[in-house]
Design an enzyme around this catalytic site. Sequence first.
Site, PDB file in Angstrom:
ATOM      1  N   HIS A 357       0.923  -1.189  -0.078  1.00 41.74           N
ATOM      2  CA  HIS A 357       0.112  -0.020  -0.067  1.00 41.74           C
ATOM      3  C   HIS A 357       0.817   1.292   0.012  1.00 41.74           C
ATOM      4  O   HIS A 357       0.140   2.300  -0.472  1.00 41.74           O
ATOM      5  CB  HIS A 357      -1.096   0.136   1.131  1.00 41.74           C
ATOM      6  CG  HIS A 357      -2.253   0.563   1.025  1.00 41.74           C
ATOM      7  ND1 HIS A 357      -2.578   1.390  -0.059  1.00 41.74           N
ATOM      8  CD2 HIS A 357      -3.514  -0.106   1.276  1.00 41.74           C
ATOM      9  CE1 HIS A 357      -4.010   1.632  -0.282  1.00 41.74           C
ATOM     10  NE2 HIS A 357      -4.325   0.797   0.551  1.00 41.74           N
ATOM     11  N   ASP A 361      -2.040   3.314  -4.273  1.00 39.95           N
ATOM     12  CA  ASP A 361      -3.437   3.000  -3.477  1.00 39.95           C
ATOM     13  C   ASP A 361      -4.577   2.132  -4.148  1.00 39.95           C
ATOM     14  O   ASP A 361      -4.139   1.557  -5.321  1.00 39.95           O
ATOM     15  CB  ASP A 361      -4.220   4.349  -3.456  1.00 39.95           C
ATOM     16  CG  ASP A 361      -4.472   5.210  -4.968  1.00 39.95           C
ATOM     17  OD1 ASP A 361      -4.540   4.379  -5.747  1.00 39.95           O
ATOM     18  OD2 ASP A 361      -4.690   6.388  -4.824  1.00 39.95           O
TER      19      ASP A 361
END
Length: 386
Positions: A357, A361
């Site tokens: 992450h 995104d």
Amino acid sequence: MTDFLLPDLGEGLTDAEIVTWLVKVGDTVAVDQPVVEVETAKAAVEVPAPFAGTVAALHGEPGDRLKVGAPLISITPAEAAAEDSGQVLVGYGTSTSARRRRPANPLQEPGVVTPANPPVISPLVRKLARDHHIDLRSLRPTGAHATITRHDVEAAITPTTTAAEAGPRIALTGVRGVAAEKLSRSRREIPEATVWVDVDATGFLAAREALDVSVVGLLARFCVLGLQKFPELNSRIESDAVVLLDAIHLGAAAQTPNGLVVPVVHDAQRLTTRELAAALAEKIEAARTGTITPADMTGGTFTVNNYGPFGVDGSAAIINHPEVAILGIGRIVDRPWVVDGELVVRKVTQLTLAFDHRACDGAVAGGFLRYVADCVEQPITALGDL
């Protein structure tokens, strides 16, 4: 009269809420008798009295929240009650004078007094021992100030397996050791997330057969196309930056007699579909026969994984550190599927993407996964653009 303070109920909790009192002022209580039920952030717990006597005061009403160390209940101790306690809370219980009357241990260091009863770190530990019929006096305390901890009780509940009882040992060395270290490092360092989608793979299987390539080979081709459109997933995390990589060095997870390995095809973006599939097949076979070179197992920037042969639909795979993503495909099976408003039987599979992450995104990860899924569902259209 002695104030019994709210003890540390374990795991570093700082407060607790009174749920209900189990005694009232004037009641006579015995050692280890539950006097109040409190609720912490983790569980509801009955707190036992550390000594016998008569309840003189209750410090709080149901719903009140008390800090650890605050007065909980005041008890006028019964004469010599402390000597009867077999399990005491830290800071309460057996008196110093009672301890001094015990015979000295000749193996004990001079000047050190051994308590008659082992101190217990919290009521949770006491309850755990009581539920499993563990005599706390038989345990060797490992906590601070010779207190018995949850670990001490759990170790007594599940004794360590002896060498005679143990089965064969598989050493984490060589290929297994390298894989174990990389997987452990991945879990320690990468904040990963997982997204997945079910896809109609009927056309995918037809294209694979027409091209005479493997499932992994054709999927790898579509992953290369996806990485060129979503380069954040072909990157490295370096200090405080995401470094996008020009070359796509594609790895394919392979199960071998020596454990899990990931052969890598370097510069996969330069190869045709058949060339890429052939290169992957060659390196996977070399890995399984033990003839692959170290250079062919390093430098990967993205990994594909086919866990369908294991009979599973999906998997939240561990990212192959220092890569930032891994895509897997599950088994391809007949399932009901809606096509042009009609319910038909199609070949359906699940694609799963685990991603770092920090590198991107959910929009980027979802966009990449959807693109690859569209390629699987419409392979002719995707291959026509090559």
